[in-house]
Scaffold this active site. Structure first.
Site, mmCIF file in Angstrom:
data_model
loop_
_atom_site.group_PDB
_atom_site.id
_atom_site.type_symbol
_atom_site.label_atom_id
_atom_site.label_comp_id
_atom_site.label_asym_id
_atom_site.label_seq_id
_atom_site.Cartn_x
_atom_site.Cartn_y
_atom_site.Cartn_z
ATOM 1 N N CYS A 8 1.392 -9.621 -2.778
ATOM 2 C CA CYS A 8 0.318 -8.701 -3.167
ATOM 3 C C CYS A 8 0.522 -8.206 -4.596
ATOM 4 C CB CYS A 8 0.260 -7.528 -2.189
ATOM 5 S SG CYS A 8 -1.327 -6.639 -2.235
ATOM 6 N N ASP A 127 3.107 0.540 5.996
ATOM 7 C CA ASP A 127 3.709 0.675 4.682
ATOM 8 C C ASP A 127 4.405 2.029 4.593
ATOM 9 O OD1 ASP A 127 4.406 0.179 2.066
ATOM 10 O OD2 ASP A 127 2.356 0.078 1.299
#
Length: 207
Positions: A8, A127
């Site tokens: 990412c 996360d």
């Protein structure tokens, strides 16, 4: 089933090529202006143009306006949407594409309660929490807090590196791992050797 890999925070065409050629299953682009990894639409189109078939392109958003997200979709082709803010379930599902819902995990977060409204998501991403940042913090959270009976596939993110991704897979058994800062030379600039080492760490663990 093997653990999938998403790289990412891609901001450069060269990094997108390296990630795909190294064996990533997906690349992620950030469409969130405050992020140091934000990409504009022109750069996003350039990145999309070099991604080969069967590598998924994910757009990451944080509390976007509908018109903002729609402008991104008009400009470049995405395969998945990733929502990292406080978006409502109906909003997440309103754009004709599958989506991933992310939760930033605090010590007191009830993950089942937070995620259960998003059962239509393709996957749930966990996360590390930061009070000012939405992803890319380089920090991890206590993996022992992840329930074993989550109703959707799990994507693990937050503080993953080539050195710890094997241990993360052994402990959590996620469907996928998502890395950004852990394979960077600088914010938004990927390191080819780190990408290769991260992917090798995943593949070695599941071999």
């Amino acid at each position: 089933m093997r653990t999938r890999i998403k790289i990412c925070g891609i901001t450069r065409v060269a990094d997108a090529r390296i990630a795909a050629e190294s064996g990533a299953d997906a690349i992620g682009m950030v469409f969130y202006a405050p992020s140091p990894r934000n990409v504009d639409l022109e750069r996003a189109r350039e990145i999309v143009a070099v991604i080969p078939p069967f590598v998924s392109i994910v757009g990451l958003f944080v509390n976007p306006a509908a018109r903002e997200l729609e402008s991104v979709l008009r400009a470049c082709s995405l395969d998945l949407l990733q929502f990292h803010g406080d978006e409502a379930p109906d909003f997440c599902g309103a754009f004709g594409l599958p989506y991933i819902k992310a939760v930033r995990v605090k010590p007191d977060t009830d993950l089942v309660q937070c995620l259960s409204p998003y059962r239509a998501a393709r996957a749930w991403l966990l996360d590390a929490y930061h009070d000012q940042l939405y992803g890319g913090t380089g920090e991890s959270f206590d993996w022992k807090r992840i329930p074993r009976d989550l109703a959707r596939p799990l994507i693990l993110s937050g503080g993953l590196t080539p050195e710890n991704v094997g241990a993360a897979i052994r402990q959590v058994r996620p469907s996928a791992v998502d890395v950004s800062s852990g394979v960077e030379a600088a914010k938004g600039i990927k390191d080819a050797a780190k990408i290769a080492a991260f992917i090798a760490g995943v593949k070695n663990e599941i071999a």
